[in-house]
Design an enzyme around this catalytic site. Structure first.
Site, PDB file in Angstrom:
ATOM      1  N   GLU A  44       0.860  -1.183   0.000  1.00  0.00           N
ATOM      2  CA  GLU A  44       0.000   0.000   0.000  1.00  0.00           C
ATOM      3  C   GLU A  44       0.892   1.226   0.000  1.00  0.00           C
ATOM      4  OE1 GLU A  44      -3.716   2.052   2.455  1.00  0.00           O
ATOM      5  OE2 GLU A  44      -2.283   0.791   3.544  1.00  0.00           O
ATOM      6  N   GLU A  69       4.937   4.661   3.926  1.00  0.00           N
ATOM      7  CA  GLU A  69       4.474   5.950   4.445  1.00  0.00           C
ATOM      8  C   GLU A  69       5.694   6.816   4.752  1.00  0.00           C
ATOM      9  OE1 GLU A  69       2.897   9.099   5.289  1.00  0.00           O
ATOM     10  OE2 GLU A  69       1.380   7.532   4.958  1.00  0.00           O
ATOM     11  N   ASP A  96       9.536   7.180   0.458  1.00  0.00           N
ATOM     12  CA  ASP A  96       8.708   7.891  -0.505  1.00  0.00           C
ATOM     13  C   ASP A  96       8.411   6.988  -1.690  1.00  0.00           C
ATOM     14  OD1 ASP A  96       7.803   9.759  -2.589  1.00  0.00           O
ATOM     15  OD2 ASP A  96       8.522  11.332  -1.239  1.00  0.00           O
ATOM     16  N   ASP A 118      -3.787  12.167  -1.701  1.00  0.00           N
ATOM     17  CA  ASP A 118      -3.961  13.599  -1.960  1.00  0.00           C
ATOM     18  C   ASP A 118      -4.380  13.799  -3.420  1.00  0.00           C
ATOM     19  OD1 ASP A 118      -3.635  16.383  -2.387  1.00  0.00           O
ATOM     20  OD2 ASP A 118      -2.070  16.481  -0.857  1.00  0.00           O
ATOM     21  N   LYS A 122      -4.923  21.017  -8.510  1.00  0.00           N
ATOM     22  CA  LYS A 122      -4.431  22.004  -9.477  1.00  0.00           C
ATOM     23  C   LYS A 122      -3.692  21.317 -10.620  1.00  0.00           C
ATOM     24  CE  LYS A 122      -4.075  25.702  -6.060  1.00  0.00           C
ATOM     25  NZ  LYS A 122      -3.194  26.668  -5.354  1.00  0.00           N
ATOM     26  N   THR A 191     -10.506   2.579   5.664  1.00  0.00           N
ATOM     27  CA  THR A 191      -9.410   3.369   6.212  1.00  0.00           C
ATOM     28  C   THR A 191      -9.999   4.341   7.236  1.00  0.00           C
ATOM     29  OG1 THR A 191      -9.549   5.261   4.711  1.00  0.00           O
ATOM     30  CG2 THR A 191      -8.369   3.302   3.906  1.00  0.00           C
ATOM     31  N   TYR A 193      -9.870   7.613   7.058  1.00  0.00           N
ATOM     32  CA  TYR A 193     -10.565   8.647   6.291  1.00  0.00           C
ATOM     33  C   TYR A 193     -11.918   8.147   5.794  1.00  0.00           C
ATOM     34  CZ  TYR A 193      -6.560  11.826   6.080  1.00  0.00           C
ATOM     35  OH  TYR A 193      -5.553  12.701   6.393  1.00  0.00           O
ATOM     36  N   GLU A 194     -11.930   6.916   5.338  1.00  0.00           N
ATOM     37  CA  GLU A 194     -13.156   6.337   4.791  1.00  0.00           C
ATOM     38  C   GLU A 194     -14.264   6.306   5.837  1.00  0.00           C
ATOM     39  OE1 GLU A 194     -14.434   2.282   2.336  1.00  0.00           O
ATOM     40  OE2 GLU A 194     -12.349   2.623   2.951  1.00  0.00           O
TER      41      GLU A 194
END
Length: 220
Positions: A44, A69, A96, A118, A122, A191, A193-194
């Site tokens: 992941e 991460e 990274d 993310d 833009k 997750t 966030y989910e």
């Protein structure tokens, strides 16, 4: 996303070298030895606080998992979760995703997860999106033949962009869902966030994208 500074995180991570692998490039092509067994390897990218990958590792003991991460202040939470669960099939890299090819050999990975990354909305930041073509090229190298990407997001714009990016790259799309939590899909592990977004009634978008074999690409 604003991150809380945790000055102690680096030391805590350093004290757990069996869980957060130091110098991961030394294991390139030999991750089965790091885990002490032969098993499919799922990774992941942007694993966050680790709720998803810890859940996956619990439900799939037959799979080896690695979470990547770069933020130590976030990774330390994932590490503590994995320690508490006493999971032997889960490890982390404090690295990274740009350096993915330094850590995994060609065809070493069976599946790759990208969850709630993310969106970089833009246009000038398009190259930072983890579903941008340059990242897909890296994923294709490390994934086995017919390896796939499982992608989830709450961001409709990023989802539409990613579907287009996958398709333009020549990938095959499966199980595309425009409202995951109101679909028939089984086995979803949320997750952090989910869970937060779901409580607000927000839609979750999901798809699977598979790279074509050389033969399939040739026959297009």
């Amino acid at each position: 996303m604003r991150l809380r500074n945790k000055p102690w995180a680096r030391d805590a991570i350093a004290q757990n070298p069996d869980l957060v692998i130091q110098q991961p490039a030394t294991w390139k092509g030999n991750w089965h030895r790091c885990f002490g067994r032969q098993a499919p390897l799922y990774i992941e990218v942007g694993t966050g606080k680790g709720q998803f990958l810890t859940g996956m590792a619990k439900h799939h003991p037959e799979i080896n998992f690695i979470g990547i991460e770069r933020y130590e202040s976030v990774l330390v939470t994932a590490m503590e979760r994995a320690k508490e669960a006493e999971l032997t099939n889960l490890k982390f890299l404090s690295e990274d995703v740009y350096d993915l090819l330094d850590f995994f050999a060609d065809g070493e990975v069976s599946r790759l997860f990208i969850n709630f990354t993310d969106p970089w909305p833009k246009k000038r930041h398009e190259k930072r999106r983890l579903t941008y073509k340059d990242f897909l090229a890296k994923y294709e190298i490390v994934l086995k033949e017919k390896g796939d990407i499982h992608f989830k997001t709450d961001n409709q714009g990023l989802f539409e962009y990613s579907l287009h990016s996958f398709s333009k790259y020549g990938m095959i799309l499966h199980n595309v869902s425009l409202d995951l939590h109101n679909s028939d899909f089984e086995g979803n592990i949320k997750t952090e966030y989910e869970e937060k977004f779901a409580k607000k009634g927000m839609r979750i978008y999901r798809c699977e994208a598979q790279f074509r074999t050389n033969e399939e690409s040739h026959n297009l």
